[in-house]
Design a protein around this motif. Sequence first.
Motif, mmCIF file in Angstrom:
data_model
loop_
_atom_site.group_PDB
_atom_site.id
_atom_site.type_symbol
_atom_site.label_atom_id
_atom_site.label_comp_id
_atom_site.label_asym_id
_atom_site.label_seq_id
_atom_site.Cartn_x
_atom_site.Cartn_y
_atom_site.Cartn_z
ATOM 1 N N TYR A 139 13.553 2.963 21.251
ATOM 2 C CA TYR A 139 14.233 2.708 19.830
ATOM 3 C C TYR A 139 13.337 3.038 18.676
ATOM 4 N N ILE A 140 11.954 3.476 18.940
ATOM 5 C CA ILE A 140 11.050 3.451 17.953
ATOM 6 C C ILE A 140 10.976 5.310 17.724
ATOM 7 N N ILE A 141 10.865 5.839 18.833
ATOM 8 C CA ILE A 141 10.469 7.489 18.906
ATOM 9 C C ILE A 141 11.721 8.126 18.380
ATOM 10 N N ILE A 142 12.922 7.849 19.072
ATOM 11 C CA ILE A 142 14.298 8.681 18.887
ATOM 12 C C ILE A 142 14.537 8.638 17.655
ATOM 13 N N PRO A 143 14.663 7.425 16.826
ATOM 14 C CA PRO A 143 15.117 7.342 15.493
ATOM 15 C C PRO A 143 13.980 8.246 14.650
ATOM 16 N N LEU A 144 12.864 8.056 14.792
ATOM 17 C CA LEU A 144 11.739 8.669 13.876
ATOM 18 C C LEU A 144 11.850 10.096 14.212
ATOM 19 N N CYS A 145 12.023 10.730 15.256
ATOM 20 C CA CYS A 145 12.418 12.169 15.759
ATOM 21 C C CYS A 145 13.648 12.670 14.742
ATOM 22 N N CYS A 146 14.569 11.764 14.815
ATOM 23 C CA CYS A 146 15.727 12.370 14.293
ATOM 24 C C CYS A 146 15.463 12.138 12.794
ATOM 25 N N ILE A 147 14.822 11.328 12.246
ATOM 26 C CA ILE A 147 14.462 11.367 10.704
ATOM 27 C C ILE A 147 13.642 12.517 10.109
ATOM 28 N N LEU A 148 12.757 12.833 11.182
ATOM 29 C CA LEU A 148 11.880 13.982 11.034
ATOM 30 C C LEU A 148 12.686 15.245 11.116
ATOM 31 N N LEU A 149 13.465 15.365 12.034
ATOM 32 C CA LEU A 149 14.362 16.549 12.033
ATOM 33 C C LEU A 149 15.072 16.977 10.721
ATOM 34 N N ILE A 150 15.773 15.687 10.260
ATOM 35 C CA ILE A 150 16.589 15.901 9.188
ATOM 36 C C ILE A 150 15.980 16.499 7.873
ATOM 37 N N GLY A 151 14.627 15.700 7.765
ATOM 38 C CA GLY A 151 13.716 16.125 6.679
ATOM 39 C C GLY A 151 13.261 17.515 7.012
ATOM 40 N N ILE A 152 13.039 18.129 7.905
ATOM 41 C CA ILE A 152 12.708 19.335 8.207
ATOM 42 C C ILE A 152 13.779 20.234 7.906
ATOM 43 N N TYR A 153 15.137 20.065 8.242
ATOM 44 C CA TYR A 153 16.071 20.941 8.035
ATOM 45 C C TYR A 153 16.921 20.892 6.769
ATOM 46 N N THR A 154 16.472 19.791 6.390
ATOM 47 C CA THR A 154 17.441 19.418 4.730
ATOM 48 C C THR A 154 17.215 20.629 3.763
ATOM 49 N N PRO A 155 16.140 21.110 3.508
ATOM 50 C CA PRO A 155 16.015 22.278 2.472
ATOM 51 C C PRO A 155 16.642 23.685 2.901
ATOM 52 N N VAL A 156 16.571 23.904 4.169
ATOM 53 C CA VAL A 156 17.341 25.396 4.414
ATOM 54 C C VAL A 156 18.795 25.052 4.630
ATOM 55 N N PHE A 157 19.276 23.871 5.412
ATOM 56 C CA PHE A 157 20.715 23.673 5.421
ATOM 57 C C PHE A 157 21.270 23.417 3.891
ATOM 58 N N SER A 158 20.499 22.950 3.007
ATOM 59 C CA SER A 158 21.166 23.053 1.600
ATOM 60 C C SER A 158 21.135 24.318 0.976
ATOM 61 N N CYS A 159 20.344 25.337 1.341
ATOM 62 C CA CYS A 159 20.384 26.349 0.658
ATOM 63 C C CYS A 159 21.385 27.423 1.351
ATOM 64 N N ILE A 160 21.665 27.154 2.719
ATOM 65 C CA ILE A 160 22.799 28.053 3.181
ATOM 66 C C ILE A 160 24.131 27.257 2.757
ATOM 67 N N LEU A 161 24.202 26.194 2.366
ATOM 68 C CA LEU A 161 25.513 25.576 1.975
ATOM 69 C C LEU A 161 25.568 26.110 0.655
ATOM 70 N N ALA A 162 24.678 26.025 -0.223
ATOM 71 C CA ALA A 162 24.565 26.425 -1.797
ATOM 72 C C ALA A 162 25.075 27.966 -1.776
ATOM 73 N N LYS A 163 24.830 28.855 -0.813
ATOM 74 C CA LYS A 163 25.222 30.272 -0.713
ATOM 75 C C LYS A 163 26.643 30.527 -0.062
ATOM 76 N N LYS A 164 26.868 29.851 1.101
ATOM 77 C CA LYS A 164 27.763 30.166 1.890
ATOM 78 C C LYS A 164 29.082 29.048 1.855
ATOM 79 N N GLU A 165 28.697 27.847 1.417
ATOM 80 C CA GLU A 165 29.615 26.901 1.469
ATOM 81 C C GLU A 165 30.504 26.571 2.290
ATOM 82 N N TRP A 166 29.735 26.560 3.627
ATOM 83 C CA TRP A 166 30.388 26.355 4.963
ATOM 84 C C TRP A 166 30.687 24.837 5.478
ATOM 85 N N TYR A 167 31.777 24.437 5.773
ATOM 86 C CA TYR A 167 31.691 23.100 6.265
ATOM 87 C C TYR A 167 30.900 22.776 7.231
ATOM 88 N N THR A 168 30.711 23.630 8.047
ATOM 89 C CA THR A 168 29.613 23.577 9.342
ATOM 90 C C THR A 168 28.329 23.713 9.131
#
Length: 251
Positions: A139-168
């Motif tokens: 209950y401590i490790i898994i939520p922290l890992c999820c938060i960390l993954l979101i933080g790591i991938y947010t910039p690149v996902f945002s750039c892909i969305l800005a350029k491609k505008e994919w729903y997925t």
Amino acid sequence: MKEAFYYMFKDNMFKKKVLMYFCFAFIANLLIQYGNIFAPANKNAIAPIQYYILNLLGFIVLLIPCGYGVSCLKALMEQNENPVLPFLNIKNSFILGFKLMLGIILLTIIFGIFYVAAAIIFAILSAALKSSALIAGFYIIIPLCCILLIGIYTPVFSCILAKKEWYTTFLRFIRATKLIRLDAKTYFKGVGLFILTAILTSILNSPFNLLLSGTLFAPLISAFAASIFSSYTVFVYAYIFAKTVKHECIE
């Protein structure tokens, strides 16, 4: 990267642009804050209809400032020097905001499935090993890992969305990982700055929620403070993301 914190002030129309953003952000936050007043104290109780209506309206309005953030990112990705920020277009911002939110919802569902599967595995192992510490650690490790993954991938996902505008967009981990690997050192510096800025903003904003909790004007002041902070950080994040990701390689 330090320009992320002051570049927007070079735009001679910045005041008009940020005012439009602030208005929609404030309305959205205000609706959500007042909606939360009707949240039941007992988590098992059903909230009154006002709670759902106000939160839904706030969520719908929030799509506009969220989409505008994507528009700013797109503009910065297309301009190398002396970037000019776009004016807020309600229709385009709403559509981009909807795609952004849908992507986040899909990602949340994926993480939810992963969380349930991991919980079952940890529960089985905990029972087999007769270790309560194992399930407690889950209950401590898994939520922290999820938060960390979101933080790591947010910039690149945002750039892909800005350029491609994919729903997925937020499900394309393989494509995103390849982009990160192109210049991992620069990327993780940007991620670190993004996370640090987000934490600092949260700390600065928290007193408005804690000190004013329970007062008559708490929702109004909290909504105003949150909107003020986001009216600045939306431009900061857009710049950090644009300079962190090799967006010209997005195909």
